[in-house]
Motif scaffolding. Structure first.
Motif, PDB file in Angstrom:
ATOM      1  N   UNK A   1       0.895  -1.117   0.013  1.00 15.95           N
ATOM      2  CA  UNK A   1       0.262  -0.028   0.016  1.00 15.95           C
ATOM      3  C   UNK A   1       0.739   1.394   0.123  1.00 15.95           C
ATOM      4  N   UNK A   2       1.944   1.308   0.969  1.00 11.89           N
ATOM      5  CA  UNK A   2       2.782   2.459   0.807  1.00 11.89           C
ATOM      6  C   UNK A   2       3.439   2.789  -0.364  1.00 11.89           C
ATOM      7  N   UNK A   3       4.198   1.759  -1.017  1.00  8.09           N
ATOM      8  CA  UNK A   3       4.817   1.923  -2.298  1.00  8.09           C
ATOM      9  C   UNK A   3       3.896   2.261  -3.507  1.00  8.09           C
ATOM     10  N   UNK A   4       2.755   1.647  -3.366  1.00  8.54           N
ATOM     11  CA  UNK A   4       1.596   1.988  -4.462  1.00  8.54           C
ATOM     12  C   UNK A   4       1.344   3.489  -4.381  1.00  8.54           C
ATOM     13  N   UNK A   5       0.971   3.753  -3.074  1.00  2.23           N
ATOM     14  CA  UNK A   5       0.556   5.500  -2.771  1.00  2.23           C
ATOM     15  C   UNK A   5       1.952   6.282  -3.348  1.00  2.23           C
ATOM     16  N   UNK A   6       2.929   5.812  -2.929  1.00  2.00           N
ATOM     17  CA  UNK A   6       4.298   6.819  -3.393  1.00  2.00           C
ATOM     18  C   UNK A   6       4.317   6.683  -4.672  1.00  2.00           C
ATOM     19  N   UNK A   7       4.352   5.613  -5.667  1.00  2.79           N
ATOM     20  CA  UNK A   7       4.532   5.760  -6.989  1.00  2.79           C
ATOM     21  C   UNK A   7       3.246   6.526  -7.316  1.00  2.79           C
ATOM     22  N   UNK A   8       2.057   6.377  -7.245  1.00  2.00           N
ATOM     23  CA  UNK A   8       1.113   7.033  -7.500  1.00  2.00           C
ATOM     24  C   UNK A   8       1.253   8.546  -7.410  1.00  2.00           C
ATOM     25  N   UNK A   9       1.773   9.045  -6.136  1.00  2.00           N
ATOM     26  CA  UNK A   9       2.031  10.502  -6.004  1.00  2.00           C
ATOM     27  C   UNK A   9       3.070  11.139  -6.822  1.00  2.00           C
ATOM     28  N   UNK A  10       4.249  10.121  -7.125  1.00  2.00           N
ATOM     29  CA  UNK A  10       5.316  10.544  -7.895  1.00  2.00           C
ATOM     30  C   UNK A  10       5.062  10.772  -9.348  1.00  2.00           C
ATOM     31  N   UNK A  11       4.073   9.980  -9.776  1.00  2.00           N
ATOM     32  CA  UNK A  11       3.612   9.852 -11.243  1.00  2.00           C
ATOM     33  C   UNK A  11       2.610  10.725 -11.720  1.00  2.00           C
ATOM     34  N   UNK A  12       2.073  11.581 -10.657  1.00  2.00           N
ATOM     35  CA  UNK A  12       0.775  12.198 -11.032  1.00  2.00           C
ATOM     36  C   UNK A  12       0.939  13.551 -11.946  1.00  2.00           C
ATOM     37  N   UNK A  13       2.340  13.970 -11.969  1.00  2.00           N
ATOM     38  CA  UNK A  13       2.450  15.108 -13.110  1.00  2.00           C
ATOM     39  C   UNK A  13       3.846  14.786 -13.778  1.00  2.00           C
ATOM     40  N   UNK A  14       3.731  14.506 -15.033  1.00  2.00           N
ATOM     41  CA  UNK A  14       4.711  14.039 -15.936  1.00  2.00           C
ATOM     42  C   UNK A  14       5.928  15.232 -15.867  1.00  2.00           C
ATOM     43  N   UNK A  15       5.565  16.424 -15.628  1.00  2.00           N
ATOM     44  CA  UNK A  15       6.572  17.448 -15.559  1.00  2.00           C
ATOM     45  C   UNK A  15       7.315  17.533 -14.180  1.00  2.00           C
ATOM     46  N   UNK A  16       6.778  16.863 -13.214  1.00  2.00           N
ATOM     47  CA  UNK A  16       7.450  16.988 -11.854  1.00  2.00           C
ATOM     48  C   UNK A  16       8.760  16.251 -11.711  1.00  2.00           C
ATOM     49  N   UNK A  17       9.712  16.599 -11.059  1.00  2.00           N
ATOM     50  CA  UNK A  17      11.077  16.283 -10.834  1.00  2.00           C
ATOM     51  C   UNK A  17      10.972  14.777 -10.316  1.00  2.00           C
ATOM     52  N   UNK A  18       9.951  14.176  -9.702  1.00  2.00           N
ATOM     53  CA  UNK A  18       9.956  13.028  -9.114  1.00  2.00           C
ATOM     54  C   UNK A  18       9.021  12.059 -10.290  1.00  2.00           C
ATOM     55  N   UNK A  19       8.904  12.369 -11.524  1.00  2.00           N
ATOM     56  CA  UNK A  19       8.219  11.617 -12.434  1.00  2.00           C
ATOM     57  C   UNK A  19       9.107  10.432 -12.787  1.00  2.00           C
ATOM     58  N   UNK A  20      10.292  10.837 -13.071  1.00  2.00           N
ATOM     59  CA  UNK A  20      11.304   9.788 -13.546  1.00  2.00           C
ATOM     60  C   UNK A  20      11.541   8.801 -12.472  1.00  2.00           C
ATOM     61  N   UNK A  21      11.752   9.038 -11.265  1.00  2.00           N
ATOM     62  CA  UNK A  21      11.962   8.228 -10.185  1.00  2.00           C
ATOM     63  C   UNK A  21      10.826   7.487  -9.970  1.00  2.00           C
ATOM     64  N   UNK A  22       9.632   8.056 -10.112  1.00  2.00           N
ATOM     65  CA  UNK A  22       8.362   7.185  -9.886  1.00  2.00           C
ATOM     66  C   UNK A  22       8.425   5.903 -11.155  1.00  2.00           C
ATOM     67  N   UNK A  23       8.741   6.340 -12.322  1.00  2.00           N
ATOM     68  CA  UNK A  23       8.715   5.468 -13.427  1.00  2.00           C
ATOM     69  C   UNK A  23       9.727   4.300 -13.192  1.00  2.00           C
ATOM     70  N   UNK A  24      10.832   4.565 -12.506  1.00  2.00           N
ATOM     71  CA  UNK A  24      11.700   3.710 -12.033  1.00  2.00           C
ATOM     72  C   UNK A  24      11.316   2.947 -10.836  1.00  2.00           C
ATOM     73  N   UNK A  25      10.518   3.369 -10.000  1.00  2.00           N
ATOM     74  CA  UNK A  25       9.774   2.669  -8.967  1.00  2.00           C
ATOM     75  C   UNK A  25       9.003   1.393  -9.372  1.00  2.00           C
ATOM     76  N   UNK A  26       8.042   1.784 -10.455  1.00  2.00           N
ATOM     77  CA  UNK A  26       7.222   0.710 -11.119  1.00  2.00           C
ATOM     78  C   UNK A  26       8.084  -0.160 -12.000  1.00  2.00           C
TER      79      UNK A  26
END
Length: 300
Positions: free
Chosen positions: A74-99
């Motif tokens: 649940x925690x990692x899914x919520x974190x990845x969803x938060x990071x992937x929310x905006x494609x222009x955000x700095x955490x978008x690429x790390x979020x993709x790496x998490x997936x």
């Protein structure tokens, strides 16, 4: 507990803890629950070494491991969803790496931990991600969706089909035994192999893993089963019998030795993998992988 299971559980604990830490004050309640589940699990590891009380052992404290997995997921899914929310955000690429890391299998998900710990640096580098980082992120998501996910589904399907075939074979042996053997007949069934850590176990070994179906279908007794060791929690006196039989069975290295042992113990039939038999002259019934041999009783 197998060492690989311990290491995997430790990795899951670490991942969940780091993911919940990232949420800060918002994750306080979940962190408390997560910590409680971890403490219960660790208590379940220690308790058998300091207590033999059936009531305490029957609490099954190690089952809190399921809660640890659920909360970490649940925690990692919520974190990845938060990071992937905006494609222009700095955490978008790390979020993709998490997936991507979560699809790699094994303990590759541990790659996620340094990504989470470095998330503040990603954000400090700039609020918006350059176009090339967005493209790289989408490439990771595409690899996850169109390569790793189908491969995972196919692997799971293939693995489960082996188990389904094994269940069918043991059911066939059980139906035969119920129709063709006396109700008092006793069977030796092969011990369950350790196939959990094998990425592609042989079909014959998987076939052995469903032996428990035999008793349910056949209504016949088996000489010993590894799961019966758990009965020591309720009837400690049975442990000596169980351990003795398991030890004796482990020392039987071939078909002839198992038949001789069965004859001495008054056992009627031996079930083995067909490919391990030197011949099938004494086989009364067989499936693709399982053969049932009759035991000749020793004359007094």
């Amino acid at each position: 507990i197998a060492i690989e299971n311990v290491l995997q559980m430790a990795a899951v604990m670490a991942l969940g803890a780091v993911a919940l830490w990232w949420f800060g004050p918002a994750g306080r309640d979940l962190r408390a629950v997560y910590l409680g589940a971890i403490l219960l699990y660790l208590l379940g590891v220690v308790v058998p070494a300091v207590s033999t009380s059936p009531m305490i052992l029957n609490l099954q404290l190690l089952r809190s491991g399921a809660m640890i997995h659920l909360l970490a997921s649940l925690a990692i899914a919520a974190l990845a969803t938060t990071w992937l929310r905006r494609e222009s955000a700095a955490l978008f690429l790390p979020g993709c790496a998490v997936v991507l890391a979560l699809y790699l299998g094994g303990v590759a998900f541990l790659i996620v931990i340094p990504l989470i710990l470095a998330s503040a640096r990603f954000e400090a580098a700039g609020e918006f991600a350059p176009a090339y980082r967005r493209k790289l992120g989408y490439a990771m998501l595409a690899a996850s969706a169109f390569a790793l996910f189908p491969a995972s589904v196919w692997e799971t399907y293939t693995f489960n089909r082996l188990y389904s075939d094994a269940a069918t074979q043991w059911a066939a042996v059980g139906h035969w035994a119920r129709a063709a053997t006396p109700p008092t007949a006793i069977f030796i069934v092969p011990p369950r192999p350790r196939i959990d850590a094998q990425p592609a176990p042989p079909a014959s070994e998987v076939a052995l893993s469903r032996a428990g179906i035999f008793e349910f279908v056949s209504h016949r007794r088996v000489w010993v089963d590894y799961k019966r060791g758990a009965a020591a929690m309720w009837t400690p006196s049975y442990y000596r019998v169980w351990h003795e039989r398991m030890t004796e069975m482990a020392d039987l290295n071939d078909h002839a030795a198992r038949l001789a042992y069965a004859s001495r113990k008054g056992i009627d039939y031996v079930v083995e993998l067909c490919e391990t038999l030197p011949s099938q002259d004494d086989v009364l019934f067989r499936t693709e992988h399982l053969c049932v041999s009759a035991v000749k009783r020793l004359r007094g």
